[in-house]
Structures are given as structure tokens and as C-alpha cells.
Design a protein around this motif. Sequence first.
Motif, mmCIF file in Angstrom:
data_model
loop_
_atom_site.group_PDB
_atom_site.id
_atom_site.type_symbol
_atom_site.label_atom_id
_atom_site.label_comp_id
_atom_site.label_asym_id
_atom_site.label_seq_id
_atom_site.Cartn_x
_atom_site.Cartn_y
_atom_site.Cartn_z
ATOM 1 N N GLN A 98 0.697 -1.324 0.134
ATOM 2 C CA GLN A 98 -0.005 -0.060 -0.012
ATOM 3 C C GLN A 98 0.927 1.155 0.053
ATOM 4 N N ILE A 101 2.082 1.964 -3.585
ATOM 5 C CA ILE A 101 1.053 2.651 -4.359
ATOM 6 C C ILE A 101 1.136 4.009 -3.760
ATOM 7 N N LEU A 114 -2.628 0.671 -13.312
ATOM 8 C CA LEU A 114 -1.734 -0.216 -12.682
ATOM 9 C C LEU A 114 -1.754 -1.590 -12.845
#
Length: 538
Positions: A98, A101, A114
Motif C-alpha cells: 500500500q 502505491i 496499474l
Amino acid sequence: MARLLALPGAQYDYRVERNLPTPMRDSAILVTDHYAPVTDRPKGTVLVRTPYERGFPGDIEARVYAGRGYHVVVQSCRGTFGSTGDFYPMANEADDAQDAIAWLRTQPWFDGRLATSGGSYVGWTQWALLMDPPPELRTCMIAVAPHNMYEAVHGGGAFHVGDFLHWAAMLINQERFTGLRALARALTMKRRLAPVFNALPLADAADTATEHRAPWLTEWLTTPDSNDPVWDQLRLDDALQRANVPVRLTAGWQDLFLNQTLHQYQSLRTRGVDVSLTVGPWTHNELALKGMGHLLRGNLEWLETRLADEAPAEPAVEVYVTGQDAWRHLAEWPPAGGQTVRYLQPDGKLLADEPSGGGALSTYVYDPANPTPTLGGPLLTLDGGSKDNAKLESRSDVLTFTTDPLTAPLEIMGTPIVELAHTRSNPHADVFVRLCDVDSRGVSRNFTEGFLRLDPTLPLDQVQTVRVRLDSCAHQVKAGHRVRLLIAGGSHPRYARNEGAGELPGTGSELRPCTHTIHHDAGSVSLVILPTLSACHE
């Protein structure tokens, strides 16, 4: 390399930005490489998060994607290859994914499209991201990867010491030994670790062999309880219910994570997720050698339809039928079909008719001081796959039951099951079964197998039905060949030997043998159930 793998040629040049610092929420800094295609119309971004070397040959995939117009981000997991923080396998990947990202969102070249890609541990990092799929995620390409590490290391009830001691020994030295030195160590690993597999207590020997640098291995080995908190962060089953993007799955019939991949496929397909499945004739390591071209060609086609702006194609299943040595395209896995049942006979035969006599028995003694050895099969190590089983079948602690030569080809498609009417002299015992294809010359080669650690609370004086699910397979037994069932009390060191004394795994220092008895008479039948697309003719 692209030509060698029969891949389409690069369409774009690209540049590589190396060692970009990527901050995590706990102040750890992960090292990232960025492969940037030289084009004003990139096709999106592919993320690869890995605990292994980011350079050659691991960067082949990144270079292939970049040459086709994709930004590629290759990031080292915490505690590996320049990334800070402590490396505990699998445990931190959900949070770190996470945060990766979040970093991507700050990059001016990231356009919000993505994909993720990679196999084995890199596949695990994708399932970790799918625990909470970000809105930018369009698709995942996951190969030979588990989502549940408890099942990966304790599946069947025994610790998979051969695979994971090898893996631990490789991990702790992967930055110390590179190139030819790393290759030499890999080729001699089995010989160097052989004394460890036979040592008691096993956990202490394994800890010494890994130089006390892999405490997680000892923790995994000595924690057989699936409900122990040790496993809480090592199970990503919820990702199978949360994934909401197209997923391409790739596996091998001789891969140790095969059954997890098939479970992933079934779970996603049941939920209506766009999922495809490819299963080739590979072991875990062979996918990166023999199967890389097939994998990357399929991945490129998948990216064009799932990440770019073209309409997606229909999901597909393609499996390699071993024995026939041909690819088969199917609507689903497993395909609809029937089943063929064969019964174990007192004379070592597998026949269509149930045995009619009484009191027929076959026995063997499993001695943990001389355990039945592992020979090929779905291993993480380099010596896996289909092998000539002659040495195994000649042992006194192995039983075999064989059909007559087939008069027509037999296609076995799905999950074979073996049911044994069984008694034992020791409550602490294992059963290992394997199916082999015996050719016209008598060479017996394995194509699927299964293992079960028996419940020690079951009474010894009663015949128990031991039901073993073998690994799924797609295999054609040719006319003139025979099907052989092999039965043993273990497969060491793939599975840690059952020491027979009931001590906590990895801690025992005593060895006790076990006499196994297989019943095959009119009152207690033992049998093999083969999922088949064609009838068996003997």
C-alpha cells in the motif's frame, strides 16, 4: 534474450532510474528501480515487488515490459538488497504494498493505470496488495504463488522441511554469494544440507545450518497449530474474496504451490472475477527456465487487453497434458467428466473388480531411522519433477499396485483420490501415495502424489479409511502403458519424517518405527478414484 524466448521485439527504447528511495509508514526506506519507456504514450505501469536480486536475470521481465511501452517499477522488499527494515518472509507485504502505491501516486509519469506481475514470492506480494485493492489497480499476473503460507509449509500435516530449509539457506546468503558462486551453491545445496535433515532435534540443526539468521524457520517448523498467532499475517485467504480486477494465474503440474493456484482460480471464478489459468509441465524452478517464454508471451497479451484500452477477451484455461505432450484449451478447470475406479488386489494388481477373498493384507514397515526418501515430485529444489521410480519401488518399505496394460489411452483430468483400508502399529504415522505411468519398457514415472499425517487419536485396533487427495493433474496414459499406485510411510525430506514418538515437530530426539497394513478383501476394500475424460480399458 527476447529472441531466445520467442518474444515479440521491443517497440520502444527505455531508460532505467536505479535506487530510488521509497518511504514506508514506519520510516523504513525501500529501494526501487524505474524502467521508463521512451514514448509520449506509455501504456500504464507494472509493479514488481521482490525479495530477490533486482538485476539480471531477474530484470528480464521488467525489460520486456518496458520495451513494449509500460513503465515498470521493481522494488526490493524490506530488509533485502538495500531496503531498510527487518525481513520476515511474507509478514509485512500488505502494508508495504500500500505504501508503494502511495509513492507511485506522487510520480509525475504515473497515469493511474496499474498492473502487477511476478511469480513465487513476487506473486505473494500481489495477493498482499489484493487484501485491499487500490482504485488504480487494473490487473494482476500471478505465477506459481501461494496465498496461505501455513498450507504451503504444513500442508498434509507435516512440515515441508526439504523445500523450506533450502529456501531459508538460499535467502540468508543471496546477497553474499552471486553469479557463479551462487549457482555452485545451489547445485551443491542438497548434499550440504543432507546431514541436517537426518539430525535430531531437527529445529536445532536447521537453526545451526542457517547460522541463526532465519529464526522464522524455527518458528514455522515448531508451530503446527494453524490457529497460532504466528500464522495470522501469513494467510491472505481474504484476498480471494476481495480481488475485483482481472487476474491471470500460471502454475506447473510439478509446482509445490499448484493446489493453491487451482484454489485461487476456483474462488475467483465462483465470484465472477475475470480470471484465466495456465498450467504447464513445469516444476517451480522450471517456469523461470523452460516456461519463461510461454509465461511472458501470455502476460503481454493479457496486458494489452486488461491494462490498455482494448476490449478484454474471454477468460480461458490452457493446460499441458503430460503423457500426450500437448496443450489443451478448456472452458474451465476441472473439465466435466466421469471417473474410473480401480481396486487394490492381494497380488499387487489394480483391477476394475473388487477383491472377493477374505483376510488379504499387505504390510510394510516405515523406519524413521531409514526413512523412505523423496524422489522428484513437486519440489522447490532443483531435483523435482517426473523421475524414474525404480529405486523407490524396489524398497521394502514401499508397496506398489499396477493395472494391466491399457488397450486405449486414458486421460486423467482432475484430482485423483486414494482410499485405503488401513491399520497401523504406532498412532503417529504418515501415508504417502503416488501415481506413476509405467511405459512399455517398464519405466515408471510419477505424475501426481499426495501425503497425509494420520490422526494419532484414532484407535489402532480398528480398520480406518485413510482418504488421500492427490495433486491435480492432466495426464494421458497411452495404450500399452500401465497405471501404478505407490504407497509408503513418508517422503523424506520433502516432508519432515514422522519420528513416531509424538513430540512437537522439530524437537524430538527419539525414533519409533511403524508397521502399516493395507486391507484389500471383500470386507475392507482399498481403491483409487481417477477423474477421467475417457474410459479405462485394460
